[in-house]
Design a protein around this motif. Sequence first.
Motif, short mmCIF file in Angstrom:
data_model
loop_
_atom_site.label_atom_id
_atom_site.label_comp_id
_atom_site.label_asym_id
_atom_site.label_seq_id
_atom_site.Cartn_x
_atom_site.Cartn_y
_atom_site.Cartn_z
N MET A 1 0.72 -1.14 0.03
CA MET A 1 -0.03 -0.16 0.17
C MET A 1 0.80 1.28 -0.04
SD MET A 1 -3.11 0.96 2.71
CE MET A 1 -3.80 -0.51 2.12
N ALA A 2 1.83 1.49 0.91
CA ALA A 2 2.72 2.52 0.58
C ALA A 2 3.66 2.30 -0.34
CB ALA A 2 3.69 2.16 2.14
N ASN A 3 4.12 3.35 -0.91
CA ASN A 3 4.73 3.51 -2.06
C ASN A 3 3.88 3.75 -3.44
OD1 ASN A 3 7.41 3.39 -1.25
ND2 ASN A 3 7.41 1.23 -1.10
N GLU A 4 2.55 3.61 -3.10
CA GLU A 4 1.74 3.92 -4.05
C GLU A 4 1.53 5.21 -4.36
OE1 GLU A 4 -2.24 0.65 -4.29
OE2 GLU A 4 -1.77 1.60 -2.52
N ARG A 5 1.08 5.74 -5.53
CA ARG A 5 1.17 7.25 -5.92
C ARG A 5 -0.22 7.78 -5.71
NH1 ARG A 5 3.58 7.12 -10.54
NH2 ARG A 5 5.62 8.21 -9.78
N VAL A 6 -0.35 8.87 -5.03
CA VAL A 6 -1.47 9.55 -4.64
C VAL A 6 -1.50 10.90 -5.46
CG1 VAL A 6 -3.23 10.62 -2.95
CG2 VAL A 6 -1.67 8.31 -2.59
N LEU A 7 -2.39 11.32 -6.33
CA LEU A 7 -2.53 12.62 -6.77
C LEU A 7 -3.13 13.66 -5.77
CD1 LEU A 7 -2.44 14.91 -8.95
CD2 LEU A 7 -4.58 14.00 -9.85
N VAL A 8 -2.79 14.59 -5.37
CA VAL A 8 -3.33 15.82 -4.52
C VAL A 8 -3.59 16.87 -5.47
CG1 VAL A 8 -3.05 17.12 -2.39
CG2 VAL A 8 -2.18 14.87 -2.34
N THR A 9 -4.86 17.45 -5.70
CA THR A 9 -4.92 18.49 -6.56
C THR A 9 -4.80 19.68 -5.54
OG1 THR A 9 -7.31 18.35 -6.11
CG2 THR A 9 -6.53 17.14 -7.79
N GLY A 10 -4.67 20.83 -6.30
CA GLY A 10 -4.42 21.95 -5.80
C GLY A 10 -3.44 22.24 -4.63
N GLY A 11 -2.03 21.85 -5.18
CA GLY A 11 -1.01 21.84 -4.38
C GLY A 11 -0.48 23.09 -3.52
N THR A 12 -1.07 24.14 -3.88
CA THR A 12 -0.85 25.35 -3.06
C THR A 12 -1.80 25.55 -1.95
OG1 THR A 12 -2.04 26.76 -4.47
CG2 THR A 12 0.19 26.49 -5.02
N GLY A 13 -3.03 24.85 -1.87
CA GLY A 13 -3.84 24.89 -0.85
C GLY A 13 -3.43 24.61 0.52
N PHE A 14 -4.00 25.06 1.64
CA PHE A 14 -3.61 24.91 3.10
C PHE A 14 -3.78 23.33 3.36
CE2 PHE A 14 -4.99 25.72 7.49
CZ PHE A 14 -3.88 25.56 7.93
N ILE A 15 -5.22 23.12 2.99
CA ILE A 15 -5.57 21.61 3.47
C ILE A 15 -4.70 20.70 2.39
CG2 ILE A 15 -7.29 19.90 3.40
CD1 ILE A 15 -9.28 22.14 4.06
N ALA A 16 -4.31 21.16 1.36
CA ALA A 16 -3.72 19.90 0.43
C ALA A 16 -2.31 19.72 0.99
CB ALA A 16 -3.68 20.48 -1.04
N GLN A 17 -1.69 20.95 1.24
CA GLN A 17 -0.31 20.80 1.68
C GLN A 17 -0.26 19.92 3.07
OE1 GLN A 17 1.49 24.74 1.92
NE2 GLN A 17 0.98 24.87 -0.26
N HIS A 18 -1.15 19.84 3.79
CA HIS A 18 -1.21 19.23 4.90
C HIS A 18 -1.30 17.62 4.65
CE1 HIS A 18 -0.04 21.73 8.81
NE2 HIS A 18 -0.69 22.76 7.99
N CYS A 19 -2.24 17.58 3.72
CA CYS A 19 -2.57 16.33 3.21
C CYS A 19 -1.43 15.56 2.64
CB CYS A 19 -3.56 16.14 2.29
SG CYS A 19 -5.38 16.60 2.89
N MET A 20 -0.39 16.36 1.73
CA MET A 20 0.53 15.91 1.23
C MET A 20 1.70 15.43 2.48
SD MET A 20 1.38 18.06 -1.92
CE MET A 20 0.89 19.92 -1.62
N VAL A 21 1.67 16.18 3.47
CA VAL A 21 2.51 16.05 4.45
C VAL A 21 2.32 14.64 5.18
CG1 VAL A 21 3.18 16.46 6.94
CG2 VAL A 21 3.31 18.27 5.15
N ALA A 22 0.89 14.41 5.40
CA ALA A 22 0.50 13.38 6.06
C ALA A 22 0.73 11.93 5.05
CB ALA A 22 -1.05 13.38 6.38
N LEU A 23 0.49 12.09 3.83
CA LEU A 23 0.72 10.93 2.94
C LEU A 23 2.17 10.53 2.71
CD1 LEU A 23 -1.70 12.28 0.30
CD2 LEU A 23 -1.94 10.07 1.55
N ILE A 24 2.99 11.86 2.59
CA ILE A 24 4.45 11.35 2.52
C ILE A 24 5.15 10.70 3.80
CG2 ILE A 24 7.00 12.34 2.33
CD1 ILE A 24 5.34 14.34 0.24
N GLU A 25 4.39 11.12 4.95
CA GLU A 25 5.09 10.52 6.37
C GLU A 25 4.57 9.07 6.38
OE1 GLU A 25 5.08 14.42 9.41
OE2 GLU A 25 3.26 13.17 9.17
N ARG A 26 3.40 8.87 5.62
CA ARG A 26 2.99 7.43 5.69
C ARG A 26 3.70 6.59 4.62
NH1 ARG A 26 -0.74 10.47 8.07
NH2 ARG A 26 -2.45 9.68 9.55
N GLY A 27 4.43 7.04 3.81
CA GLY A 27 5.11 6.28 2.60
C GLY A 27 4.67 6.41 1.42
#
Length: 342
Positions: A1-27
């Motif tokens: 499951m980790a190492n799968e790719r996730v698209l997060v749209t709107g990368g300049t957004g406040f929520i989106a950036q914290h989602c990216m942090v959470a996803l990267i921290e989970r691998g």
Amino acid sequence: MANERVLVTGGTGFIAQHCMVALIERGFTVRTTVRTLSRETEVRDHLRTAGVDAGDRLSFIRADLSEDAGWADAVAGCAYVVHGASPTPSGDQVTEADWVRPAVDGNLRVLRAARGAGVKRVVLTSAFGAIGAGHKASHRRPFDETDWSDISGNVWLYQKSKTLAERAAWEFIAGEGQGMELAAVNPTAVMGPVLGADYSHSIRLIKNLLEGQQGVPRINSGFVDVRDVADLHVRAMLDPAAAGERFVATAGESLWIADVARILRERVGPAAARVTSKVLPNWIVRMAAKSNPAMRSTLPLLGMDLNVTAAKAERLLGWKPRSREDAIVATAESLIRLGLVS
């Protein structure tokens, strides 16, 4: 499951950036869309502020919700999509179409591309504005995920756009999804650590209080920390029980803005010396709104109880948010730390 790719749209957004942090921290490996690639450095800097040096775990692609170009490439090879890109209050919107068309068309554009790429599940960042707006005072409280905003009532166009955009997404999944799954996260006012000068419009509430606005309107809202909103997105992305479900993101019961002011004064110390909990009479707010478009949007909210429950997310997904007080204080402390309070 980790190492799968996730698209997060709107990368300049406040929520989106914290989602990216959470996803990267989970691998997970993350791809994000931006309207201009020149903002990549800024986004990476914001993630570093949150403690994540993304390196090659993060890539960027140009895509705009108003155009088809770029979306097929954006979703290619992605197992999941976290779709948070959406029009937010910027002052540029004038007509109803300025709000609604980009929100609805943008959702459908992302969903079509995701379906075409074989994405397993899309998690849509919706809003409490799609649940609790336009209702009469007699409507039961707290609101929950079975509620939809009554857009025939007195609603701000932002809330109308969020409601119609989320409804369009569910209709697409039902009629054209071809087995692709959808989950929606509906946050109340999103607080928490600001990562830079570009943050959500909810944060301005705290900034204005810290900068000494002369009084507060009698407005009620739920509050939730952005880190917990990101965590709920990941849970909604991965948990089989989340397919086809909406999830309110809020921490505890709602608060009046005067309560928020008191929390800041009690918890933030000298930096909150200019904060006032003086409640402005509704007639003063209505008078001020005649010359202040930003204040006009608050008029339908005056005196309305907007309490909503997150019991479903807590029960079904095991979600446990920080307290609303801690979320509010984290917002203020980050604004002060980053020098964003005048």
